[in-house]
Design an enzyme around this catalytic site. Structure first.
Site, PDB file in Angstrom:
ATOM      1  N   CYS A 210      -0.704  -7.291   3.926  1.00 45.71           N
ATOM      2  CA  CYS A 210       0.232  -6.710   2.980  1.00 45.71           C
ATOM      3  C   CYS A 210       1.606  -7.409   2.995  1.00 45.71           C
ATOM      4  CB  CYS A 210       0.333  -5.206   3.228  1.00 45.71           C
ATOM      5  SG  CYS A 210       0.976  -4.294   1.820  1.00 45.71           S
TER       6      CYS A 210
ATOM      7  N   ARG B 230       3.242   2.180  -7.324  1.00 47.99           N
ATOM      8  CA  ARG B 230       2.617   1.650  -6.112  1.00 47.99           C
ATOM      9  C   ARG B 230       1.102   1.757  -6.217  1.00 47.99           C
ATOM     10  NH1 ARG B 230       6.289   0.589  -2.365  1.00 47.99           N
ATOM     11  NH2 ARG B 230       4.718   0.292  -0.753  1.00 47.99           N
TER      12      ARG B 230
ATOM     13  N   HIS C  38      -4.635  -2.313   5.172  1.00 53.56           N
ATOM     14  CA  HIS C  38      -4.241  -1.652   6.412  1.00 53.56           C
ATOM     15  C   HIS C  38      -5.445  -0.859   6.882  1.00 53.56           C
ATOM     16  CE1 HIS C  38       0.023  -2.467   5.668  1.00 53.56           C
ATOM     17  NE2 HIS C  38      -0.132  -2.030   4.446  1.00 53.56           N
TER      18      HIS C  38
HETATM   19  N1  GLN Z   1       6.808  -3.797   0.830  1.00 51.19           N
HETATM   20  C1  GLN Z   1       5.630  -4.418   0.308  1.00 51.19           C
HETATM   21  C2  GLN Z   1       5.159  -3.762  -0.972  1.00 51.19           C
HETATM   22  O1  GLN Z   1       5.481  -2.618  -1.203  1.00 51.19           O
HETATM   23  C3  GLN Z   1       4.537  -4.429   1.353  1.00 51.19           C
HETATM   24  C4  GLN Z   1       4.019  -3.042   1.671  1.00 51.19           C
HETATM   25  C5  GLN Z   1       3.151  -2.976   2.906  1.00 51.19           C
HETATM   26  O2  GLN Z   1       3.152  -3.837   3.752  1.00 51.19           O
HETATM   27  N2  GLN Z   1       2.410  -1.892   3.017  1.00 51.19           N
HETATM   28  O3  GLN Z   1       4.454  -4.383  -1.735  1.00 51.19           O
END
Ligand code: GLN
Length: 257
Positions: free
Chosen positions: A108, A142, A208
């Site tokens: 990520c 998101r 993750h």
């Molecule tokens: N901050 C980054 C995004 O929102 C990565 C998020 C993460 O590592 N879960 O895309």
């Protein structure tokens, strides 16, 4: 660090591997650290000693000593704290190591910073390492939820399970090959197609989970690549009883259809 998680009879350890754990304080969300623990434990069960060295901002690093590297995810703010250090202090050494076949897993936020840049949803542009030919643009909505990605590891089809939560959409250039194909969830982008990118032995994806404890096939694949590179080993030591891990993976796959 982390070594108290690993139970192995030191006298039986025949091989050593060295892992760089990038920015463990700033880049560790959703238990990404579990990836390092899984690597260490599955090495230990095979009599392989995995030494883990955390890389902190400001560290001088001798990259050729490392066999493996792990770079976890983080919030945009966490990425902002380390992006310049990664590029300016580690940039040329880490890029050369990846070019030389360093076995690396980036999740990520770490994956995004191995690419050319991450443009956050607030318009901040974080320059990345450019080790992977990808770039990432943050969106307002998101992408969150469980993910299943179909990959091929050592010629075997494997369905990886994980969890994603990111604003970034990652676009691939011709210099990377897709790591996998998304079956459930989003993966790299809204089109729900690409599940990560690979260049040489460097793997980036959005899973993750932690990813490696949930997917022992990938953990072993990374260990195998590292042993081949360091020791030229063609055969892999001692298969492990992974019954419980595979049952848990199967239960998740069943749940996600
Ligand atoms: N901050 C980054 C995004 O929102 C990565 C998020 C993460 O590592 N879960 O895309």
């Amino acid at each position: 660090m982390l070594n108290h998680y690993v139970q192995a009879d030191q006298s039986e350890q025949t091989h050593r591997l060295h892992l760089a754990y990038l920015y463990p304080e700033q880049m560790n969300v959703y238990g990404d650290r579990g990836n390092v623990i899984a690597l260490a434990q599955r090495c230990a069960w095979r009599g392989i000693a995995l030494q883990v060295t955390p890389i902190q901002p400001g560290d001088q690093v001798d990259w050729p000593q490392f066999d493996l590297a792990f770079f976890g995810g983080g919030q945009d703010s966490g990425q902002g704290l380390i992006a310049a250090d990664l590029l300016e202090r580690q940039g040329s050494g880490l890029r050369a190591a990846i070019e030389d076949g360093l076995v690396m897993l980036a999740i990520c936020g770490g994956y995004q910073l191995l690419g050319h840049y991450f443009l956050t949803h607030t318009g901040e542009k974080l320059a990345g390492l450019g080790a992977l030919d990808v770039y990432t643009v943050g969106g307002k909505q998101r992408l969150i939820g469980n993910v299943v990605v179909a990959v091929e590891l050592d010629g075997m089809p494997v369905r990886l399970v994980g969890f994603e939560n990111h604003s970034g959409r990652t676009h691939h250039g011709p210099g990377v090959r897709p790591f996998g194909r998304v079956l459930v969830g989003y993966g790299d982008n809204d089109d729900r197609r690409a599940g990560g990118a690979v260049y040489r032995n460097c793997f980036g994806c959005y899973l993750h989970g932690s990813l490696l404890p949930k997917n022992p096939q990938l953990t072993d694949h990374l260990i195998r690549l590292a042993l081949q590179r360091r020791y030229g080993m063609e055969t892999f030591p001692a298969p492990l009883d992974s019954d419980l891990e595979l049952k848990a993976q199967r239960a998740m796959l069943d749940r996600l259809g």
